[in-house]
Every structure is written in structure tokens, then in C-alpha cells.
Design a protein around this motif. Structure first.
Motif, mmCIF file in Angstrom:
data_model
loop_
_atom_site.group_PDB
_atom_site.id
_atom_site.type_symbol
_atom_site.label_atom_id
_atom_site.label_comp_id
_atom_site.label_asym_id
_atom_site.label_seq_id
_atom_site.Cartn_x
_atom_site.Cartn_y
_atom_site.Cartn_z
ATOM 1 N N LEU A 361 0.836 -1.202 0.000
ATOM 2 C CA LEU A 361 0.000 0.000 0.000
ATOM 3 C C LEU A 361 0.873 1.255 0.000
ATOM 4 O O LEU A 361 0.601 2.231 -0.727
ATOM 5 N N GLU A 362 1.930 1.225 0.813
ATOM 6 C CA GLU A 362 2.845 2.371 0.871
ATOM 7 C C GLU A 362 3.653 2.492 -0.413
ATOM 8 O O GLU A 362 3.902 3.593 -0.917
ATOM 9 N N ILE A 363 4.058 1.358 -0.974
ATOM 10 C CA ILE A 363 4.818 1.370 -2.230
ATOM 11 C C ILE A 363 3.989 2.012 -3.338
ATOM 12 O O ILE A 363 4.467 2.885 -4.086
ATOM 13 N N VAL A 364 2.719 1.579 -3.455
ATOM 14 C CA VAL A 364 1.844 2.128 -4.505
ATOM 15 C C VAL A 364 1.624 3.621 -4.292
ATOM 16 O O VAL A 364 1.632 4.419 -5.247
ATOM 17 N N ARG A 365 1.431 4.032 -3.043
ATOM 18 C CA ARG A 365 1.218 5.455 -2.759
ATOM 19 C C ARG A 365 2.408 6.294 -3.212
ATOM 20 O O ARG A 365 2.253 7.333 -3.871
ATOM 21 N N ILE A 366 3.619 5.848 -2.867
ATOM 22 C CA ILE A 366 4.830 6.606 -3.232
ATOM 23 C C ILE A 366 5.013 6.628 -4.747
ATOM 24 O O ILE A 366 5.332 7.668 -5.340
ATOM 25 N N LEU A 367 4.795 5.486 -5.380
ATOM 26 C CA LEU A 367 4.970 5.425 -6.831
ATOM 27 C C LEU A 367 3.984 6.330 -7.561
ATOM 28 O O LEU A 367 4.327 6.991 -8.538
ATOM 29 N N ARG A 368 2.743 6.366 -7.083
ATOM 30 C CA ARG A 368 1.754 7.245 -7.709
ATOM 31 C C ARG A 368 2.165 8.709 -7.579
ATOM 32 O O ARG A 368 2.005 9.497 -8.527
ATOM 33 N N GLU A 369 2.695 9.066 -6.404
ATOM 34 C CA GLU A 369 3.122 10.453 -6.197
ATOM 35 C C GLU A 369 4.295 10.803 -7.108
ATOM 36 O O GLU A 369 4.320 11.873 -7.729
ATOM 37 N N LEU A 370 5.268 9.897 -7.213
ATOM 38 C CA LEU A 370 6.417 10.143 -8.094
ATOM 39 C C LEU A 370 5.962 10.246 -9.547
ATOM 40 O O LEU A 370 6.441 11.096 -10.306
#
Length: 396
Positions: A361-370
Motif C-alpha cells: 500500500l505504501e509502495i503504490v502510494r509513493i509510486l503514484r506520487e512520483l
């Protein structure tokens, strides 16, 4: 003159018998008035002739001095204005040259980035920093060979640029090692064979240069030459001049030992490097570079523990690494490299079994922001879709 005055005195005395007192006083005053008039006439004559000439000469000289002073002031003002205009012109030229250099640098870096294989992992930040420094040195170097290479790179003709730089390095014996290092850093991300050849040449010339040893160890290991990689890593340890360099050398030696399958020795080597990195980080908590080094050391120890089957020990190391990286990422949210480090930590924890769904969940959140802010590295363009798929699988 004496006879004349004596005659006057005798005449005046003789008047006493014939003139009254008031008459004699009038005569005296008349004489004195005549004398005064004569003296006044003499003074006027002096002032009009010799004295006037002196005054006029003084006035002329004063006027000449004032004219000279004014001319000097005018000249100084003119020179000041010319100097200001020259400075302004020089500043404009310097600014124009800097803009041209920056534009050329950006063009060359973009051309090199385009050479990276699709899907390749982003380079180590220190290696990228050395590459960028090498490119900046080439672009700023007025030598014909360097400028020719810069133009070739910008045009996408990397082989021509490499050939030019190789010829230049062979011809310049005094600076050959540095030029080979520059060439190696330039092509390392997309032509490891050519980069290794360049660092081999630099190592032959300067075997005690720390970063030459480190880069050569990594390139030999990439090529499968683990014996040569170990020799270069050990040479780096001997060349290390600071604690940080010694820590880097130990980590690289540990990488070679892992490649050779010697996990116990690799674990010991990584922990030795971790001890140095920990000491450095504690000595200067504000040094972000040393904090990141410590996070890398924790990660390497965790990797070996995973390979040795020590899950709990690996999780502890990965969490220590995540704590540091989370702090760094929050201190500078705009730093894409630190955000990527954070992604790697979450992925390693997920793979080690630490609540994989929460980690993804955290990985997807960071990737979406980047991705939404345009800071996702081109090499990571497939990662968001892969992470979304993994999260969907874990959510079932």
C-alpha cells in the motif's frame, strides 16, 4: 633730500615770528596731507601695475588649477563609466557563457540517459554523481578533443565520442589516468565493457586511486570476474584514506564475497562496514550522506541474513534501514532518490514477510506520487503497474 627737509624746517621756524599758531598748524596739516596723498598715489600705482600683475597671475594660476582638477574629475568619471560598462558587458558575457554551458550540459546528460537500457535499475547515486561530474568536466573543458566528444554525445554518436576521448587519454600521458576515469564514468551506465576497459587503464596507471579501485571492482564483478573484483576491492581497502572510504571498501568486498557464495565472510565484512558507518552517522547526525550510508549497510546485512535463513534478524536490519530512509525522505520530499530508497526498503520488508499488504500500500502510494509529479525514473516506468498488480493479489 636732507637739505630739502632742513630748508623746510628752517622756513617753518621762521614763521613763528610772523604767523599765528593756528596758521602754523594748518601748514603742518597741509604738508602731512600732501605726503599722504603722495603715498596713496604711490600705492595705487603699485596696485595697478606690479601688484595687479601679481594678483592677476595668482588668479590665472588658480583658474588653471581648477580647470585641471575639473578635467581630472571628468576623466575619472569617464573611466568609471567605461569600467562600469565593461563590467556590465563582462557579466552579460559570463552569464551568456554559463547559460550556453548549462544548456550543452543538459543536452549531453539527456543524450546519455537515453542510452540506458530499458528497465535497467537506476544507478547508484555516487556513480551517477561521478558520471555527472565527468560530463560537466568534458563540457567545460575547452580542449578540442573534449568539445568534439561533447558534440558527438549531444548528437547521439556515443562511439565517436568514446573514440575521441580514448585517443585523447592515450596522447596525454601526464593526465591519462584521470581522463580514463572520466571516460569510464561517462559510459558506465550503458556500456560496462567499455567502462571496464577505461578503468582497467586508469588502474594500471594509478593502482592506489581509491575510486578507481572501487569502480573496477564493481565492473569486474558485473562481468563475472569475482577474483579480479575481490583483488580490486582489497586494493580499495588499502587505498582508503578516510573512515567513509574504508566503509565503502568493506561493503564492496562484501558484495564480491556474496557473489562468490561466501556468506559467513560477507556477513562479517558487512558488519565491519556497518560499525564504521554507524560511528560516522552518530558523529554528525545532520550529514544526510552518512545517514544514507548507514541505511545501505543495514540493508546489506539484512540481505545476507535472508540468504542465510535468518528471517527475524533480516527484518530487524531492514526496519533499521527503513527508519533512516523514512526520516531522510520526510526531510526532503522533493528528493526522488530518497523516495526510491524508501520504496526499496518497503519492498524488502514485504518480501521478508513483514505485513506485505501494508508495505505494498505504501509502495503504490509513493509510486503514484512520483509518477504524478514527473519524478519517476524512466527505468522504473513499469514499477507502478507491477506494484498495483502485486497489491491486488495481496488484497484477495
Amino acid at each position: 633730500m636732507a637739505d630739502w627737509l632742513s630748508g623746510w624746517i628752517d622756513w617753518f621756524i621762521n614763521l613763528s615770528t610772523t604767523w599765528p599758531l593756528w596758521g602754523k598748524v594748518l601748514v603742518v596739516f597741509g604738508v602731512l596731507a600732501g605726503l599722504a596723498g603722495g603715498i596713496g598715489a604711490l600705492i595705487s600705482f603699485w596696485d595697478w601695475t606690479i601688484g595687479g600683475a601679481i594678483k592677476r597671475e595668482k588668479a590665472r594660476k588658480a583658474k588653471a588649477r581648477e580647470a585641471a582638477a575639473q578635467a581630472k574629475r571628468d576623466e575619472d568619471l569617464r573611466e568609471t563609466r567605461e569600467a562600469a560598462e565593461a563590467t556590465k558587458s563582462d557579466a552579460a558575457e559570463t552569464r551568456r557563457m554559463a547559460e550556453d554551458t548549462n544548456a550543452k550540459l543538459a543536452q549531453v546528460l539527456a543524450a546519455l540517459d537515453a542510452q540506458r537500457p530499458a528497465g535497467a535499475a537506476p544507478p547508484d547515486p555516487a556513480e551517477r554523481e561521478r558520471r555527472d561530474a565527468a560530463v560537466a568536466d568534458i563540457v567545460a573543458d575547452p580542449a578540442p578533443a573534449a568539445q568534439s566528444a561533447a558534440r558527438a554525445i549531444a548528437a547521439g554518436d556515443i562511439p565517436a565520442a568514446v573514440a575521441t576521448l580514448e585517443r585523447d587519454a592515450r596522447a596525454d600521458v601526464a593526465n591519462a589516468a584521470e581522463k580514463y576515469r572520466r571516460l569510464g564514468a561517462l559510459v558506465r551506465e550503458f556500456d560496462t565493457a567499455k567502462a571496464r576497459a577505461a578503468y582497467e587503464a586508469a588502474f594500471a596507471l594509478q593502482p592506489a586511486d581509491f575510486w578507481t579501485c572501487i569502480e573496477l571492482s564493481r565492473l569486474r564483478r558485473t562481468a563475472g570476474d569475482t577474483s579480479g573484483a575481490r583483488a580490486a576491492a582489497e586494493a580499495a581497502g588499502r587505498a582508503a584514506g578516510t573512515d567513509r572510504e574504508w566503509s565503502v571498501a568493506l561493503n564492496d568486498l562484501g558484495n564480491v564475497l556474496v557473489a562468490q557464495g561466501n556468506l559467513p565472510e560477507a556477513q562479517k565484512t558487512y558488519r565491519d562496514g556497518l560499525a564504521i558507518a554507524d560511528r560516522l552517522a552518530k558523529s554528525d547526525p545532520g550529514n544526510a550522506g552518512w545517514q544514507r550510508d548507514l541505511s545501505v549497510s543495514y540493508e546489506k546485512v539484512g540481505d545476507v541474513l535472508v540468504a542465510q535463513g535468518d528471517g527475524p534478524g533480516a527484518l530487524a536490519s531492514y526496519r533499521d534501514s527503513l527508519t533512516i530512509r523514512d526520516r531522510l525522505a520526510k526531510s526532503d520530499p522533493g528528493n526522488a532518490e530518497w523516495q526510491r530508497d524508501l520504496l526499496v526498503s518497503h519492498e524488502k520488508l514485504a518480501n521478508a514477510g513483514d505485513d506485505p499488504r501494508s508495505q505494498y500500500l505504501e509502495i503504490v502510494r509513493i509510486l503514484r506520487e512520483l509518477q504524478s509529479t514527473g519524478r519517476l525514473a524512466p527505468a522504473d516506468k513499469e514499477w507502478p503497474a507491477e506494484a498495483e498488480a502485486e497489491l491486488a493479489k495481496l488484497s484477495k
